[in-house]
Motif scaffolding. Sequence first.
Motif, PDB file in Angstrom:
ATOM      1  N   UNK A  13       2.505  -1.264  -2.231  1.00  0.00           N
ATOM      2  CA  UNK A  13       3.735  -1.721  -2.852  1.00  0.00           C
ATOM      3  C   UNK A  13       4.542  -0.534  -3.364  1.00  0.00           C
ATOM      4  N   UNK A  14       3.861   0.450  -3.948  1.00  0.00           N
ATOM      5  CA  UNK A  14       4.558   1.654  -4.398  1.00  0.00           C
ATOM      6  C   UNK A  14       5.111   2.454  -3.227  1.00  0.00           C
ATOM      7  N   UNK A  15       4.419   2.427  -2.099  1.00  0.00           N
ATOM      8  CA  UNK A  15       4.896   3.140  -0.921  1.00  0.00           C
ATOM      9  C   UNK A  15       6.118   2.454  -0.316  1.00  0.00           C
ATOM     10  N   UNK A  16       6.242   1.149  -0.491  1.00  0.00           N
ATOM     11  CA  UNK A  16       7.365   0.383   0.064  1.00  0.00           C
ATOM     12  C   UNK A  16       8.275  -0.137  -1.041  1.00  0.00           C
ATOM     13  N   UNK A  17       8.538   0.674  -2.033  1.00  0.00           N
ATOM     14  CA  UNK A  17       9.268   0.213  -3.211  1.00  0.00           C
ATOM     15  C   UNK A  17      10.729  -0.100  -2.886  1.00  0.00           C
ATOM     16  N   UNK A  18      11.258   0.425  -1.794  1.00  0.00           N
ATOM     17  CA  UNK A  18      12.658   0.184  -1.462  1.00  0.00           C
ATOM     18  C   UNK A  18      12.885  -1.122  -0.707  1.00  0.00           C
ATOM     19  N   UNK A  19      11.835  -1.796  -0.301  1.00  0.00           N
ATOM     20  CA  UNK A  19      11.966  -3.066   0.428  1.00  0.00           C
ATOM     21  C   UNK A  19      12.245  -4.207  -0.544  1.00  0.00           C
ATOM     22  N   UNK A  20      12.990  -5.232  -0.132  1.00  0.00           N
ATOM     23  CA  UNK A  20      13.360  -6.306  -1.073  1.00  0.00           C
ATOM     24  C   UNK A  20      12.249  -7.323  -1.361  1.00  0.00           C
ATOM     25  N   UNK A  21      11.371  -7.590  -0.407  1.00  0.00           N
ATOM     26  CA  UNK A  21      10.363  -8.648  -0.592  1.00  0.00           C
ATOM     27  C   UNK A  21       9.045  -8.052  -1.102  1.00  0.00           C
TER      28      UNK A  21
ATOM     29  N   UNK B 282       6.782  -9.218  -3.307  1.00  0.00           N
ATOM     30  CA  UNK B 282       5.624 -10.108  -3.399  1.00  0.00           C
ATOM     31  C   UNK B 282       4.962 -10.288  -2.036  1.00  0.00           C
ATOM     32  N   UNK B 283       5.758 -10.427  -0.998  1.00  0.00           N
ATOM     33  CA  UNK B 283       5.185 -10.578   0.342  1.00  0.00           C
ATOM     34  C   UNK B 283       4.476  -9.309   0.790  1.00  0.00           C
ATOM     35  N   UNK B 284       5.034  -8.160   0.457  1.00  0.00           N
ATOM     36  CA  UNK B 284       4.380  -6.892   0.792  1.00  0.00           C
ATOM     37  C   UNK B 284       3.038  -6.800   0.077  1.00  0.00           C
ATOM     38  N   UNK B 285       3.024  -7.122  -1.231  1.00  0.00           N
ATOM     39  CA  UNK B 285       1.770  -7.065  -1.980  1.00  0.00           C
ATOM     40  C   UNK B 285       0.743  -8.031  -1.412  1.00  0.00           C
ATOM     41  N   UNK B 286       1.161  -9.271  -1.124  1.00  0.00           N
ATOM     42  CA  UNK B 286       0.218 -10.258  -0.604  1.00  0.00           C
ATOM     43  C   UNK B 286      -0.338  -9.854   0.757  1.00  0.00           C
ATOM     44  N   UNK B 287       0.512  -9.311   1.608  1.00  0.00           N
ATOM     45  CA  UNK B 287       0.065  -8.897   2.932  1.00  0.00           C
ATOM     46  C   UNK B 287      -0.998  -7.800   2.829  1.00  0.00           C
TER      47      UNK B 287
END
Length: 51
Positions: free
Chosen positions: A19-27, A29-34
């Motif tokens: 999640x920290x690596x993809x902090x610029x993405x809007x979704x 929660x979905x990133x964390x869950x995936x």
Amino acid sequence: MILLFKSLGFGVLFGLVMLLANVDKPSKLLIFLKYFLIGTGGYFLYEWIMG
């Protein structure tokens, strides 16, 4: 039971790091869950097969 908690803990850590690596993405929660599911399942399978 210990394997379950270790897998969940690894999944949470892996999800937070990704999640920290993809902090610029809007979704967020979905990133964390995936990545939580990938981390949890991967660690569980690794320990189950190798252990």
